[in-house]
Design a protein around this motif. Sequence first.
Motif, PDB file in Angstrom:
ATOM      1  N   SER A 226      47.646  67.607 -17.681  1.00  4.81           N
ATOM      2  CA  SER A 226      46.697  67.016 -18.614  1.00  4.81           C
ATOM      3  C   SER A 226      47.252  67.015 -20.035  1.00  4.81           C
ATOM      4  CB  SER A 226      45.389  67.805 -18.586  1.00  4.81           C
ATOM      5  OG  SER A 226      45.590  69.079 -19.173  1.00  4.81           O
ATOM      6  N   GLU A 227      46.662  66.159 -20.834  1.00  6.02           N
ATOM      7  CA  GLU A 227      47.046  66.091 -22.244  1.00  6.02           C
ATOM      8  C   GLU A 227      46.809  67.444 -22.906  1.00  6.02           C
ATOM      9  OE1 GLU A 227      46.214  63.212 -26.083  1.00  6.02           O
ATOM     10  OE2 GLU A 227      45.236  62.800 -24.180  1.00  6.02           O
ATOM     11  N   ARG A 228      45.764  68.116 -22.484  1.00  2.93           N
ATOM     12  CA  ARG A 228      45.445  69.445 -23.028  1.00  2.93           C
ATOM     13  C   ARG A 228      46.597  70.418 -22.767  1.00  2.93           C
ATOM     14  NH1 ARG A 228      41.207  73.283 -20.430  1.00  2.93           N
ATOM     15  NH2 ARG A 228      41.498  75.075 -21.769  1.00  2.93           N
ATOM     16  N   ASP A 229      47.172  70.379 -21.560  1.00  4.04           N
ATOM     17  CA  ASP A 229      48.302  71.254 -21.240  1.00  4.04           C
ATOM     18  C   ASP A 229      49.519  70.916 -22.081  1.00  4.04           C
ATOM     19  OD1 ASP A 229      46.888  72.722 -19.368  1.00  4.04           O
ATOM     20  OD2 ASP A 229      47.481  71.432 -17.707  1.00  4.04           O
ATOM     21  N   TRP A 230      49.724  69.613 -22.331  1.00  5.07           N
ATOM     22  CA  TRP A 230      50.850  69.189 -23.171  1.00  5.07           C
ATOM     23  C   TRP A 230      50.697  69.784 -24.566  1.00  5.07           C
ATOM     24  CZ3 TRP A 230      51.642  66.197 -27.572  1.00  5.07           C
ATOM     25  CH2 TRP A 230      52.938  65.723 -27.769  1.00  5.07           C
ATOM     26  N   TYR A 231      49.488  69.689 -25.113  1.00  4.86           N
ATOM     27  CA  TYR A 231      49.253  70.252 -26.447  1.00  4.86           C
ATOM     28  C   TYR A 231      49.383  71.770 -26.439  1.00  4.86           C
ATOM     29  CZ  TYR A 231      47.866  65.819 -28.465  1.00  4.86           C
ATOM     30  OH  TYR A 231      47.871  64.545 -28.942  1.00  4.86           O
ATOM     31  N   LYS A 232      48.951  72.416 -25.362  1.00  4.24           N
ATOM     32  CA  LYS A 232      49.097  73.876 -25.268  1.00  4.24           C
ATOM     33  C   LYS A 232      50.574  74.264 -25.327  1.00  4.24           C
ATOM     34  CE  LYS A 232      46.964  75.927 -21.873  1.00  4.24           C
ATOM     35  NZ  LYS A 232      46.202  76.237 -20.656  1.00  4.24           N
TER      36      LYS A 232
ATOM     37  N   LYS B 193      52.211  53.142 -17.777  1.00  7.22           N
ATOM     38  CA  LYS B 193      51.660  54.358 -17.170  1.00  7.22           C
ATOM     39  C   LYS B 193      52.656  55.512 -17.264  1.00  7.22           C
ATOM     40  CE  LYS B 193      49.534  56.161 -12.981  1.00  7.22           C
ATOM     41  NZ  LYS B 193      49.157  55.894 -11.600  1.00  7.22           N
ATOM     42  N   LYS B 194      53.948  55.236 -17.025  1.00  9.40           N
ATOM     43  CA  LYS B 194      54.972  56.281 -17.125  1.00  9.40           C
ATOM     44  C   LYS B 194      55.037  56.849 -18.541  1.00  9.40           C
ATOM     45  CE  LYS B 194      58.205  54.619 -13.620  1.00  9.40           C
ATOM     46  NZ  LYS B 194      59.531  54.049 -13.408  1.00  9.40           N
ATOM     47  N   HIS B 195      54.944  55.956 -19.533  1.00  8.18           N
ATOM     48  CA  HIS B 195      55.003  56.414 -20.916  1.00  8.18           C
ATOM     49  C   HIS B 195      53.782  57.257 -21.274  1.00  8.18           C
ATOM     50  CE1 HIS B 195      58.031  53.120 -21.452  1.00  8.18           C
ATOM     51  NE2 HIS B 195      58.625  54.145 -22.006  1.00  8.18           N
ATOM     52  N   LEU B 196      52.633  56.841 -20.799  1.00 11.75           N
ATOM     53  CA  LEU B 196      51.429  57.624 -21.060  1.00 11.75           C
ATOM     54  C   LEU B 196      51.514  58.983 -20.376  1.00 11.75           C
ATOM     55  CD1 LEU B 196      48.674  54.860 -20.746  1.00 11.75           C
ATOM     56  CD2 LEU B 196      49.526  55.948 -22.841  1.00 11.75           C
ATOM     57  N   GLN B 197      52.026  58.999 -19.145  1.00 17.07           N
ATOM     58  CA  GLN B 197      52.186  60.269 -18.440  1.00 17.07           C
ATOM     59  C   GLN B 197      53.211  61.150 -19.134  1.00 17.07           C
ATOM     60  OE1 GLN B 197      53.171  58.916 -14.514  1.00 17.07           O
ATOM     61  NE2 GLN B 197      51.070  59.073 -13.795  1.00 17.07           N
TER      62      GLN B 197
ATOM     63  N   TYR C 285      61.273  42.196 -21.797  1.00 15.84           N
ATOM     64  CA  TYR C 285      60.825  43.391 -22.511  1.00 15.84           C
ATOM     65  C   TYR C 285      59.319  43.586 -22.365  1.00 15.84           C
ATOM     66  CZ  TYR C 285      65.461  43.186 -24.629  1.00 15.84           C
ATOM     67  OH  TYR C 285      66.811  43.136 -24.829  1.00 15.84           O
ATOM     68  N   LYS C 286      58.571  42.505 -22.469  1.00 16.51           N
ATOM     69  CA  LYS C 286      57.118  42.586 -22.329  1.00 16.51           C
ATOM     70  C   LYS C 286      56.750  43.078 -20.923  1.00 16.51           C
ATOM     71  CE  LYS C 286      52.966  39.714 -22.549  1.00 16.51           C
ATOM     72  NZ  LYS C 286      52.513  39.803 -21.180  1.00 16.51           N
ATOM     73  N   ASP C 287      57.376  42.473 -19.907  1.00 16.45           N
ATOM     74  CA  ASP C 287      57.090  42.880 -18.528  1.00 16.45           C
ATOM     75  C   ASP C 287      57.492  44.331 -18.270  1.00 16.45           C
ATOM     76  OD1 ASP C 287      56.111  40.352 -18.008  1.00 16.45           O
ATOM     77  OD2 ASP C 287      57.940  39.655 -16.997  1.00 16.45           O
ATOM     78  N   PHE C 288      58.652  44.712 -18.782  1.00 17.86           N
ATOM     79  CA  PHE C 288      59.129  46.081 -18.564  1.00 17.86           C
ATOM     80  C   PHE C 288      58.179  47.089 -19.204  1.00 17.86           C
ATOM     81  CE2 PHE C 288      61.544  49.903 -19.523  1.00 17.86           C
ATOM     82  CZ  PHE C 288      62.157  50.162 -18.309  1.00 17.86           C
ATOM     83  N   LEU C 289      57.775  46.823 -20.434  1.00 16.33           N
ATOM     84  CA  LEU C 289      56.860  47.742 -21.110  1.00 16.33           C
ATOM     85  C   LEU C 289      55.515  47.806 -20.409  1.00 16.33           C
ATOM     86  CD1 LEU C 289      57.661  47.006 -24.855  1.00 16.33           C
ATOM     87  CD2 LEU C 289      58.221  49.069 -23.556  1.00 16.33           C
ATOM     88  N   SER C 290      55.014  46.668 -19.985  1.00 12.09           N
ATOM     89  CA  SER C 290      53.727  46.643 -19.265  1.00 12.09           C
ATOM     90  C   SER C 290      53.824  47.432 -17.969  1.00 12.09           C
ATOM     91  CB  SER C 290      53.307  45.212 -18.966  1.00 12.09           C
ATOM     92  OG  SER C 290      53.061  44.517 -20.151  1.00 12.09           O
TER      93      SER C 290
END
Length: 168
Positions: free
Chosen positions: A132-138, A112-116, A103-108
């Motif tokens: 961008s995060e700005r577009d997501w919020y828009k 990046k995918k989760h942040l994206q 689980y630790k390895d998978f999450l690590s």
Amino acid sequence: MGPGFRPPAHSHSDWIGPPDKLSNLRPVIFYVPPEESALERRLREARQEAQASNQRFWARHNRAFRQEKEEFIYSRLKAKGLEMRDESGQKATLNAEEMADFYKDFLSKNLKKHLQYNRYVEGIYVDNYTLSERDWYKRNFRITFLMGQVALVRALRWLRRRKKNVEQ
């Protein structure tokens, strides 16, 4: 709620189904009023696009998780000289500490995918296409703004009907 399921004709609400087998998200069948306005349609379609985007992401993510978990278990059992099934035919398992490593390895590995994912514009998700995060919020603000507009139009319509009934 299978793909062909439709709520009864007398229903005037969104219907929420049991968790999807692949994504684990609860699908929504959105209520479409008989005289849906263009504004209401835009809101419903934006919400449907967001739902479809989330379904695709989590189905893909969960499929990768299950596959990598099986491969991890297989490799650990093989390293111990064990088979995937024991003598009684039961599926062999690993202890909690060994699974914690996975689980630790998978999450690590998938951080990046989760942040994206948090930056994707819901409803416009395309593989390997990040915004961008700005577009997501828009995009989310657009849905919220449409919800406010629809609520205001409905409230004004209700007040007009009420005024009309009082005058009669």
